[in-house]
Design a protein around this motif. Structure first.
Motif, PDB file in Angstrom:
ATOM      1  N   GLN A  13      42.024 104.499  19.983  1.00  0.00           N
ATOM      2  CA  GLN A  13      43.301 105.129  20.307  1.00  0.00           C
ATOM      3  C   GLN A  13      44.380 104.089  20.560  1.00  0.00           C
ATOM      4  O   GLN A  13      45.500 104.207  20.088  1.00  0.00           O
ATOM      5  N   TRP A  14      44.012 103.047  21.300  1.00  0.00           N
ATOM      6  CA  TRP A  14      44.991 101.987  21.570  1.00  0.00           C
ATOM      7  C   TRP A  14      45.457 101.339  20.274  1.00  0.00           C
ATOM      8  O   TRP A  14      46.644 101.153  20.042  1.00  0.00           O
ATOM      9  N   VAL A  15      44.474 100.999  19.442  1.00  0.00           N
ATOM     10  CA  VAL A  15      44.811 100.306  18.205  1.00  0.00           C
ATOM     11  C   VAL A  15      45.684 101.196  17.319  1.00  0.00           C
ATOM     12  O   VAL A  15      46.696 100.761  16.764  1.00  0.00           O
ATOM     13  N   LEU A  16      45.273 102.465  17.248  1.00  0.00           N
ATOM     14  CA  LEU A  16      46.030 103.410  16.431  1.00  0.00           C
ATOM     15  C   LEU A  16      47.465 103.525  16.933  1.00  0.00           C
ATOM     16  O   LEU A  16      48.428 103.407  16.163  1.00  0.00           O
ATOM     17  N   ALA A  17      47.597 103.713  18.241  1.00  0.00           N
ATOM     18  CA  ALA A  17      48.937 103.830  18.826  1.00  0.00           C
ATOM     19  C   ALA A  17      49.749 102.575  18.537  1.00  0.00           C
ATOM     20  O   ALA A  17      50.917 102.651  18.128  1.00  0.00           O
ATOM     21  N   GLY A  18      49.116 101.426  18.733  1.00  0.00           N
ATOM     22  CA  GLY A  18      49.815 100.154  18.519  1.00  0.00           C
ATOM     23  C   GLY A  18      50.304 100.025  17.091  1.00  0.00           C
ATOM     24  O   GLY A  18      51.469  99.687  16.841  1.00  0.00           O
ATOM     25  N   CYS A  19      49.430 100.329  16.130  1.00  0.00           N
ATOM     26  CA  CYS A  19      49.804 100.144  14.732  1.00  0.00           C
ATOM     27  C   CYS A  19      50.871 101.130  14.288  1.00  0.00           C
ATOM     28  O   CYS A  19      51.757 100.806  13.497  1.00  0.00           O
ATOM     29  N   ILE A  20      50.806 102.357  14.826  1.00  0.00           N
ATOM     30  CA  ILE A  20      51.826 103.339  14.460  1.00  0.00           C
ATOM     31  C   ILE A  20      53.187 102.915  15.007  1.00  0.00           C
ATOM     32  O   ILE A  20      54.191 102.913  14.295  1.00  0.00           O
ATOM     33  N   LEU A  21      53.197 102.491  16.282  1.00  0.00           N
ATOM     34  CA  LEU A  21      54.442 102.028  16.893  1.00  0.00           C
ATOM     35  C   LEU A  21      55.032 100.872  16.118  1.00  0.00           C
ATOM     36  O   LEU A  21      56.230 100.810  15.844  1.00  0.00           O
ATOM     37  N   LEU A  22      54.150  99.955  15.785  1.00  0.00           N
ATOM     38  CA  LEU A  22      54.584  98.776  15.048  1.00  0.00           C
ATOM     39  C   LEU A  22      55.199  99.193  13.714  1.00  0.00           C
ATOM     40  O   LEU A  22      56.262  98.705  13.317  1.00  0.00           O
ATOM     41  N   GLY A  23      54.522 100.144  13.033  1.00  0.00           N
ATOM     42  CA  GLY A  23      55.033 100.628  11.753  1.00  0.00           C
ATOM     43  C   GLY A  23      56.412 101.235  11.897  1.00  0.00           C
ATOM     44  O   GLY A  23      57.312 100.960  11.101  1.00  0.00           O
ATOM     45  N   ILE A  24      56.596 102.025  12.962  1.00  0.00           N
ATOM     46  CA  ILE A  24      57.899 102.672  13.155  1.00  0.00           C
ATOM     47  C   ILE A  24      58.985 101.634  13.396  1.00  0.00           C
ATOM     48  O   ILE A  24      59.997 101.595  12.701  1.00  0.00           O
ATOM     49  N   SER A  25      58.750 100.752  14.367  1.00  0.00           N
ATOM     50  CA  SER A  25      59.842  99.845  14.737  1.00  0.00           C
ATOM     51  C   SER A  25      60.135  98.847  13.626  1.00  0.00           C
ATOM     52  O   SER A  25      61.297  98.562  13.343  1.00  0.00           O
ATOM     53  N   SER A  26      59.098  98.345  12.963  1.00  0.00           N
ATOM     54  CA  SER A  26      59.411  97.383  11.900  1.00  0.00           C
ATOM     55  C   SER A  26      60.018  98.097  10.696  1.00  0.00           C
ATOM     56  O   SER A  26      60.890  97.542  10.025  1.00  0.00           O
ATOM     57  N   GLY A  27      59.622  99.346  10.461  1.00  0.00           N
ATOM     58  CA  GLY A  27      60.233 100.098   9.368  1.00  0.00           C
ATOM     59  C   GLY A  27      61.708 100.338   9.614  1.00  0.00           C
ATOM     60  O   GLY A  27      62.547 100.148   8.726  1.00  0.00           O
ATOM     61  N   VAL A  28      62.050 100.732  10.840  1.00  0.00           N
ATOM     62  CA  VAL A  28      63.439 101.033  11.170  1.00  0.00           C
ATOM     63  C   VAL A  28      64.303  99.777  11.089  1.00  0.00           C
ATOM     64  O   VAL A  28      65.348  99.758  10.435  1.00  0.00           O
ATOM     65  N   LEU A  29      63.845  98.696  11.729  1.00  0.00           N
ATOM     66  CA  LEU A  29      64.660  97.480  11.726  1.00  0.00           C
ATOM     67  C   LEU A  29      64.676  96.819  10.358  1.00  0.00           C
ATOM     68  O   LEU A  29      65.670  96.233   9.946  1.00  0.00           O
ATOM     69  N   GLY A  30      63.547  96.939   9.658  1.00  0.00           N
ATOM     70  CA  GLY A  30      63.481  96.369   8.316  1.00  0.00           C
ATOM     71  C   GLY A  30      64.528  96.975   7.391  1.00  0.00           C
ATOM     72  O   GLY A  30      65.062  96.297   6.518  1.00  0.00           O
ATOM     73  N   SER A  31      64.851  98.271   7.607  1.00  0.00           N
ATOM     74  CA  SER A  31      65.866  98.918   6.775  1.00  0.00           C
ATOM     75  C   SER A  31      67.175  98.142   6.822  1.00  0.00           C
ATOM     76  O   SER A  31      67.818  97.921   5.804  1.00  0.00           O
ATOM     77  N   PHE A  32      67.565  97.765   8.040  1.00  0.00           N
ATOM     78  CA  PHE A  32      68.835  97.051   8.159  1.00  0.00           C
ATOM     79  C   PHE A  32      68.744  95.652   7.571  1.00  0.00           C
ATOM     80  O   PHE A  32      69.676  95.178   6.923  1.00  0.00           O
TER      81      PHE A  32
END
Lengths: 447, 262
Positions: A13-32
């Motif tokens: 669960q921790w790993v899953l949560a971590g990777c999903i969060l990471l995906g969201i934040s890097s996806g959002v900032l990567g757009s810019f």
């Protein structure tokens, strides 16, 4: 293990949560980063973070993400500073400055890493995982840090969305409005750096750039709206994060980080090929369609033209013409012309001469279609040749048809001009062309 | 220098701009009267764009002061509208025409706030003023060059400014857009707004502008077109390149009573 059991395991669960969060934040900032043309900056920042992480470990002996964040932030900022200064004060361009810094910082990082591994602090195991990442080593406190950092990043992005849009689209204009563009640019860079740092443990220095850019590029294929693109990019990042984690828990010896990257690349490839607006497949299909349409229009126009010629030259004009004659008129190969004629035959626009099936002519319907095409073409020619005469006409030249863009008076005026330049298509009486109703009536003159 | 007159929309004193240690614009001082349509003309590399950028603080000036209606530029920023060169942005950016025009409202909105419904209505109105209402939802990469230019103009209109700076709005646009722009400029003038336009087509100068500023790395002349647009000043501005423009100049000599140039 089945899926339910996997998901009940707190570690997963921790790993899953971590990777999903990471995906969201890097996806959002990567757009810019992507829209600012800074795709490589994420890569440089990730590589530059390595010496910072190593130094912090050497100084504190701690392996908490919080400390690493500070170290990575400092060395990342230093790298950013170097890149900016080199670009500003020398003739070296940004891509070269990026390459220089990326390798130097990474080199220093590797030197430090090797030193740490050969020292006897005892606690060093796992640090080398920063190269390629090891999501399985994420523990509760790491994920808490990731939650905190990515929440901050997402909140700032939401608050400053309009400002970041301005920065990405038109920096000069934004500055003119009074927004401190230098500050916003720096802030975005720091935020990019923070999202890089929280990803180091899971994905690693080398692959981090893919987390930033791939979801953003993928999202761009599906939308023409910045807000949607940013959200989609975060979503794609999250999806690949979840995919990588779950797949690597199911199958032994699959590394999480690289699987995340492969997952997002799969999404990218799919979009590259199949996105309806920008995808290669649909663009190719559209291109082929246009080609076919243009070919058919060309053939119809050529047939119309030779018929018109024949009407001018002969007292008893011909109604049917050989493929060769059409090929010469249209400047295409006879084979191509014949193939097109056969398609047009199926559409019911042309007919073959009953006595000589090698010869082709219009039927009533085809003649009217061709007439409209020729009229449209000649009106465009006229408009383009004498644009000054038609000022005040609001004509969008990117449109295909000109007639629907004209009002009655304008059309009449242009038809008169056509007459004047001897360009009027003569095979269907002009009067039969009704403005309100674009399908001509059936009283046309056939050759 | 003292404080500039509060009735003057724009007054600049001794602006010098240097790129890489070399001055590109030296000691420019100007007083611009209100409600004029002002053409900034000069050869390539004369510093026309640099001038309007440095006035707005977009490029750092090595020295100089700018005042807007008697107050320093920074306090009066909201009175300024700006149309940058069309090539300065990436038109493949994921946004539509209306959204670009809305950016003109950002200055008034300030930090954090999102455009309201009224902002959107106003942006739509600005789009229709440039004849682009039908294109509000069009992705900007699918607009023609002229249409993109009009979107930029609409964005500047959305700023509701008193003074407008426009960087070559006529460059590479179709005849319809050129007409739309000049119509718009005259509307702005009628509303007592001051519009400064970087322009490089000498043929249309007398037709479009009632006041001109001629520069070539320094200020050559500034004043009402009929007084300033003389062959003598053109010679000073364009130097050796004048032969190129000989025929255009000859066209204008009728109105300015100076001898024709060979």
């Amino acid at each position: 293990m089945n899926w339910l059991q996997v998901l009940q395991d707190p570690n997963t669960q921790w790993v899953l949560a971590g990777c999903i969060l990471l995906g969201i934040s890097s996806g959002v900032l990567g757009s810019f980063a992507f829209l600012r043309g800074r795709s490589l900056m994420g890569d440089a920042l990730a590589h530059a973070a390595l010496p910072g992480v190593c130094l912090v470990f050497l100084l504190t002996g701690s392996k908490s993400i919080g400390f690493f964040l500070v170290g990575a932030a400092i060395s990342g900022l230093l790298a950013t500073y170097c890149i900016t200064m080199i670009t500003k004060h020398s003739r070296i361009k940004e891509d070269t400055a990026l390459a220089l810094n990326l390798s130097v910082f990474f080199g220093i990082g590797i030197v430090l890493l090797t030193y740490i591994q050969h020292s006897d602090s005892g606690n060093q195991s796992g640090l080398d995982k920063f190269l390629f990442g090891q999501a399985a080593s994420l523990v509760g406190s790491d994920v808490n840090t990731m939650i905190a950092v990515s929440s901050v990043l997402l909140i700032i992005t939401a608050l400053l969305f309009k400002e970041f849009k301005l920065l990405s689209f038109d920096q000069g204009f934004g500055k003119g409005l009074g927004f401190p563009m230098g500050f916003l640019d720096g802030l975005l860079m720091v935020m990019l750096l923070m999202s890089v740092v929280i990803g180091l443990q899971a994905v690693g220095v080398v692959l981090m750039a893919a987390m930033l850019i791939t979801p953003a590029v993928t999202a761009r294929y599906w939308t023409n709206k910045l807000s949607t693109m940013v959200i989609l990019s975060g979503l794609f990042g999250a999806l690949s994060g979840a995919f990588g984690t779950l797949l690597s828990t199911q199958i032994q010896n699959l590394p999480t980080g690289p699987i995340i990257v492969l997952g997002s690349t799969t999404l990218f490839l799919f979009s590259l090929l199949f996105s309806p607006k920008r995808g290669i497949l649909f663009r190719f299909l559209r291109f082929m369609q246009v080609r076919k349409k243009v070919l058919h229009q060309d053939i119809l126009r050529s047939l119309y033209d030779v018929m018109e010629d024949s009407k001018k030259e002969n007292s008893i004009p011909a109604s049917f013409f050989s493929v060769e004659r059409l090929a010469i008129k249209s400047g295409k190969q006879a084979q191509t012309v014949e193939k097109a004629l056969r398609t047009l035959l199926k559409k019911g626009w042309v007919t073959q001469d009953k006595e000589d099936p090698q010869k082709w002519g219009f039927n009533q319907k085809g003649l009217h279609v061709a007439h409209s095409l020729v009229l449209n073409q000649r009106l465009w020619d006229l408009f383009q040749m004498h644009e000054q005469n038609f000022h005040g006409y609001t004509i969008d030249q990117s449109e295909e048809e000109i007639i629907p863009q004209l009002n009655g008076v304008q059309l009449e005026m242009m038809l008169k001009e056509l007459e004047h330049h001897n360009m009027t298509p003569t095979l269907v009486a002009i009067q039969s062309y009704k403005i309100a109703n674009h399908t001509p009536d059936q009283g046309g003159v056939t050759a | 220098m003292g404080i500039a007159h509060p009735d003057l929309p724009l007054s600049i004193r001794d602006i010098t701009v240097a790129y890489q240690k070399k001055p590109v614009l030296r000691h420019v001082s100007l007083d611009i009267p209100e409600g004029r349509l002002i053409g900034i003309i000069g050869p390539n590399g004369a510093g026309k764009s640099t001038l309007i950028k440095s006035i707005q603080g977009l490029v750092p000036a090595a020295s100089g002061q700018v005042s807007i209606y008697g107050k320093p530029f920074k306090e009066q920023r909201k009175l300024i509208g700006y149309v940058p060169q069309r090539e300065s942005v990436d038109w493949d950016f994921p946004t539509d025409a209306l959204d670009v025009v809305l950016m003109g409202r950002y200055g008034k909105l300030g930090w954090f706030k999102r455009p309201s419904k009224r902002d959107k209505e106003w942006a739509m109105e600005c789009l229709s003023k440039v004849g682009m209402a039908d294109y509000s939802n069009r992705q900007i990469s699918q607009l023609s060059g002229g249409q993109q230019q009009r979107v930029f103009l609409a964005r500047a209109l959305a700023q509701e400014a008193q003074i407008y700076f426009m960087d070559e709005p006529f460059a590479g646009v179709d005849a319809a857009t050129e007409k739309a722009i000049i119509q718009l400029l005259n509307d702005l003038k009628a509303q007592k707004k001051t519009v400064l336009v970087v322009h490089h087509d000498l043929q249309t100068v007398t037709e479009y502008f009632d006041y001109i500023v001629m520069i070539n790395k320094r200020l050559i002349a500034a004043g009402p077109t009929e007084e300033v647009f003389t062959s003598d000043n053109l010679q000073k501005t364009y130097g050796g390149r004048l032969q190129f423009i000989g025929e255009h100049t000859a066209v204008h000599t009728d109105t300015n009573k100076k001898g024709a140039l060979v």
